[in-house]
Design an enzyme around this catalytic site. Structure first.
Site, PDB file in Angstrom:
ATOM      1  N   ASP A  28      40.958 128.759 -18.744  1.00  0.00           N
ATOM      2  CA  ASP A  28      42.383 128.078 -19.018  1.00  0.00           C
ATOM      3  C   ASP A  28      43.352 129.000 -19.418  1.00  0.00           C
ATOM      4  O   ASP A  28      43.047 130.199 -20.045  1.00  0.00           O
ATOM      5  CB  ASP A  28      42.068 127.022 -20.195  1.00  0.00           C
ATOM      6  CG  ASP A  28      42.959 125.967 -20.272  1.00  0.00           C
ATOM      7  OD1 ASP A  28      42.534 124.698 -20.104  1.00  0.00           O
ATOM      8  OD2 ASP A  28      44.128 126.108 -20.087  1.00  0.00           O
ATOM      9  N   LYS A  33      43.787 127.147 -26.657  1.00  0.00           N
ATOM     10  CA  LYS A  33      42.389 126.052 -26.410  1.00  0.00           C
ATOM     11  C   LYS A  33      41.277 127.223 -26.092  1.00  0.00           C
ATOM     12  O   LYS A  33      40.039 126.761 -26.420  1.00  0.00           O
ATOM     13  CB  LYS A  33      42.514 125.636 -24.727  1.00  0.00           C
ATOM     14  CG  LYS A  33      42.866 123.984 -25.260  1.00  0.00           C
ATOM     15  CD  LYS A  33      42.972 123.381 -23.654  1.00  0.00           C
ATOM     16  CE  LYS A  33      43.957 122.072 -23.544  1.00  0.00           C
ATOM     17  NZ  LYS A  33      44.176 121.921 -22.321  1.00  0.00           N
ATOM     18  N   ASN A 209      40.182 103.372  -9.092  1.00  0.00           N
ATOM     19  CA  ASN A 209      40.896 103.179 -10.103  1.00  0.00           C
ATOM     20  C   ASN A 209      41.990 102.277  -9.835  1.00  0.00           C
ATOM     21  O   ASN A 209      42.284 101.516 -10.650  1.00  0.00           O
ATOM     22  CB  ASN A 209      41.775 104.355 -10.514  1.00  0.00           C
ATOM     23  CG  ASN A 209      40.863 105.316 -11.427  1.00  0.00           C
ATOM     24  OD1 ASN A 209      39.710 104.801 -11.866  1.00  0.00           O
ATOM     25  ND2 ASN A 209      41.509 106.487 -11.678  1.00  0.00           N
ATOM     26  N   GLY A 258      45.929 101.464 -20.272  1.00  0.00           N
ATOM     27  CA  GLY A 258      46.973 102.979 -20.475  1.00  0.00           C
ATOM     28  C   GLY A 258      46.097 104.095 -20.180  1.00  0.00           C
ATOM     29  O   GLY A 258      44.899 104.018 -19.622  1.00  0.00           O
ATOM     30  N   CYS A 261      44.511 108.132 -16.882  1.00  0.00           N
ATOM     31  CA  CYS A 261      44.224 107.966 -15.485  1.00  0.00           C
ATOM     32  C   CYS A 261      44.871 106.915 -14.783  1.00  0.00           C
ATOM     33  O   CYS A 261      45.755 106.826 -13.965  1.00  0.00           O
ATOM     34  CB  CYS A 261      42.878 107.818 -15.493  1.00  0.00           C
ATOM     35  SG  CYS A 261      42.071 109.633 -15.851  1.00  0.00           S
TER      36      CYS A 261
HETATM   37  C1  UDX Z   1      39.365 105.327 -16.276  1.00  0.00           C
HETATM   38  C2  UDX Z   1      38.154 104.944 -15.206  1.00  0.00           C
HETATM   39  O1  UDX Z   1      37.343 103.894 -15.919  1.00  0.00           O
HETATM   40  C3  UDX Z   1      37.381 106.054 -14.744  1.00  0.00           C
HETATM   41  O2  UDX Z   1      36.292 105.825 -13.887  1.00  0.00           O
HETATM   42  C4  UDX Z   1      38.277 107.279 -14.344  1.00  0.00           C
HETATM   43  O3  UDX Z   1      37.490 108.502 -14.045  1.00  0.00           O
HETATM   44  C5  UDX Z   1      39.556 107.388 -15.121  1.00  0.00           C
HETATM   45  O4  UDX Z   1      40.142 106.210 -15.647  1.00  0.00           O
HETATM   46  P1  UDX Z   1      39.551 105.841 -18.897  1.00  0.00           P
HETATM   47  O5  UDX Z   1      40.955 106.086 -18.528  1.00  0.00           O
HETATM   48  O6  UDX Z   1      38.868 106.672 -19.535  1.00  0.00           O
HETATM   49  O7  UDX Z   1      38.710 105.706 -17.402  1.00  0.00           O
HETATM   50  O8  UDX Z   1      39.429 104.451 -19.320  1.00  0.00           O
HETATM   51  P2  UDX Z   1      38.794 102.935 -18.953  1.00  0.00           P
HETATM   52  O9  UDX Z   1      37.686 102.615 -20.084  1.00  0.00           O
HETATM   53  O10 UDX Z   1      38.734 102.699 -17.628  1.00  0.00           O
HETATM   54  O11 UDX Z   1      39.758 102.138 -19.879  1.00  0.00           O
HETATM   55  C6  UDX Z   1      41.240 102.105 -19.212  1.00  0.00           C
HETATM   56  C7  UDX Z   1      42.348 101.247 -19.877  1.00  0.00           C
HETATM   57  O12 UDX Z   1      41.961 100.026 -19.432  1.00  0.00           O
HETATM   58  C8  UDX Z   1      42.306 101.195 -21.344  1.00  0.00           C
HETATM   59  O13 UDX Z   1      43.680 101.167 -21.867  1.00  0.00           O
HETATM   60  C9  UDX Z   1      41.544  99.787 -21.693  1.00  0.00           C
HETATM   61  O14 UDX Z   1      41.867  99.358 -22.994  1.00  0.00           O
HETATM   62  C10 UDX Z   1      42.056  99.024 -20.632  1.00  0.00           C
HETATM   63  N1  UDX Z   1      40.996  97.734 -20.298  1.00  0.00           N
HETATM   64  C11 UDX Z   1      39.671  98.081 -19.691  1.00  0.00           C
HETATM   65  C12 UDX Z   1      41.537  96.579 -20.489  1.00  0.00           C
HETATM   66  O15 UDX Z   1      42.662  96.377 -21.035  1.00  0.00           O
HETATM   67  N2  UDX Z   1      40.478  95.706 -20.194  1.00  0.00           N
HETATM   68  C13 UDX Z   1      39.388  95.676 -19.572  1.00  0.00           C
HETATM   69  O16 UDX Z   1      38.720  94.762 -19.273  1.00  0.00           O
HETATM   70  C14 UDX Z   1      38.885  97.154 -19.471  1.00  0.00           C
END
Ligand code: UDX
Length: 434
Positions: A28, A33, A209, A258, A261
């Site tokens: 990094d 870090k 995604n 949010g 990703c």
């Molecule tokens: C996501 C993808 O799931 C993952 O495969 C990818 O590699 C990166 O992006 P992550 O950002 O860690 O992962 O979170 P995730 O668990 O997917 O949730 C994303 C957002 O959606 C959160 O803010 C969560 O609160 C919201 N969410 C999720 C909902 O509002 N409703 C749902 O039913 C599921």
């Protein structure tokens, strides 16, 4: 092997590769870090990661450096796990970190090596980076592969050690063979291993995604209809989720998505589709994004309504700041966005998050922060549940009733039992439920 980038993705990947028996060098540019990781401290909250890091740092299997030259000398396989954030004021992804890994690493690659991109990038990037590698690397035995990562924050270690599937975009059989060796443990356990070309591998990630974001916005759109009709979106989700073709997961209506990703990935996808002249194929993602952003405004409106038309001069207790539970990540966090909007409208807002108070304070220093749910709710005219940590969803209403000014709760994640709170004398409101 080496892993460039030591954020959520890179630090997890490095520790998990050490767990699988590889000698790993994490790289990094951020010296602070690297210093923290060398001492076995993960600079963010991710369950299970720190013990894994400490175990392998102690054994010597996992080391860290800031030197790309040292990395080139050390590794035969180099993973690129740096961030690709949204560019300021635009939808497109900022690729400067990915580019700079190639620029700093490639000139030192003087023997056979495989560079494996894991970062989420606009389709077409791998092709461009492969050409740049060929230009810069002194050895003609240097190759690129693309291996998107699907880990979820909060489950990063589990998802990396036991992935749903492995996708590798390769340009040669040699690259495929190397990656089969790297992932031999998961392949032996039956994990599907899909071999594709570069653009397909890049697209798998953004398509997945986009689908997940669409699923969430679909149910949130249904929540809007439920609100206009008196229907209950959680029952609707249960009922349609029983259809195996639909499935119940990712159908939780509420404050929306949010994080680092989903929001930036769908925006970068729209931007890239525009460049490719196929923007019409993904115009629906604009709607997905708009529905998602509307949820935040809806919670602010609901707070205003519950407080009799204005939040000015009121006290609001906010439970949750992270973009989802089991994370301290507040990047594009709906919770923090709502808290900020309410403060701008003149409320005194006090936030409590089990892990994200520190990260939240760094980006939103003007909000009040409390050390517990009870402290955040003390004197509150309304309490807002914005991130569904188990600590909040398992809470007994009696824990807060003695401290709040008014027994009013807005459950923006549909995570509480309405009957329980109403029976305890609370005004309970949520999104998409009567
Ligand atoms: C996501 C993808 O799931 C993952 O495969 C990818 O590699 C990166 O992006 P992550 O950002 O860690 O992962 O979170 P995730 O668990 O997917 O949730 C994303 C957002 O959606 C959160 O803010 C969560 O609160 C919201 N969410 C999720 C909902 O509002 N409703 C749902 O039913 C599921």
């Amino acid at each position: 092997m080496t892993v460039f980038g030591t954020g959520y993705l890179g630090a997890t990947h490095a520790a998990c590769m050490a767990e699988l028996g590889f000698e790993v060098l994490g790289v990094d540019v951020d010296e602070a870090k690297v210093a923290s990781l060398r001492e076995g401290r993960v600079p963010f909250y991710e369950p299970d990661l720190e013990p894994l890091l400490q175990k392998h740092v102690a054994s010597g299997a996992l080391r860290f450096t800031t030197s790309a030259e040292e990395a080139a000398a050390f590794g035969d396989v180099h993973f690129v796990c740096v961030g690709t954030p949204q560019r300021k004021g635009e939808h497109a992804a900022d690729l400067r970190f990915v580019d700079s890994v190639i620029e700093s690493l490639a000139p030192h690659l003087d023997r056979e090596a495989l560079v494996v991109g894991k970062s989420t990038v606009p389709v077409g990037t791998a092709q461009r980076l492969a050409a740049r590698l060929a230009e810069l690397a002194p050895s003609d035995q240097v190759e690129l592969a693309w291996n998107p990562e699907f880990l979820r924050e909060g489950f990063a270690v589990e998802d990396t050690l036991r992935p749903d599937r492995l996708v590798v975009g390769v340009a040669s059989e040699r690259a495929e063979k190397v990656l089969r060796e790297v992932y031999a443990t998961a392949i032996a356990a039956g994990t599907p291993f899909l071999v594709t070309d570069f653009p397909t591998a890049e697209l798998v990630k953004v398509a997945a995604n986009s689908f997940l974001a669409t699923k969430i916005s679909f149910i949130n759109a249904m929540a809007e209809i439920c609100e206009a009709t008196g229907a209950d979106v959680t029952m609707l989700a249960d009922a349609i989720g029983h259809d195996a073709r639909i499935g119940r997961r990712f159908l939780n209506a509420g404050l929306g998505f949010g994080g680092g990703c989903l929001p930036k990935d769908i925006r970068a996808f729209m931007a890239r589709a525009g460049e490719l002249g196929v923007d019409q194929a993904v115009t629906f993602l604009r709607e997905v994004d708009a529905i998602n952003m509307r949820r935040r405004g809806r919670v602010v409106d609901l707070a205003r309504e519950v407080l009799g038309g204005s939040v000015l001069g009121t006290r609001i207790g906010v439970l949750g700041a992270a973009f989802k539970p089991n994370s301290d990540d507040v990047r594009d966090s709906p919770a923090l966005n709502v808290a900020g909007q309410l403060q701008l409208q003149g409320a005194a807002v006090t936030v409590y998050d089990p892990k994200a108070n520190g990260t939240a304070r760094a980006v939103f220093p003007t909000l009040g922060y409390a050390e517990s749910a009870v402290e955040a709710a003390t004197g509150a005219d309304v309490v807002l549940l914005l991130t569904e940590w188990a600590e909040f969803t398992q809470m007994d209403p009696s824990a807060l009733e003695g401290v709040v000014a008014q027994r009013r709760i807005i459950d923006a994640r549909n995570a509480l039992d309405p009957a329980r709170w109403r029976d305890a004398g609370w005004t309970y409101r949520s999104l998409g439920r009567p």
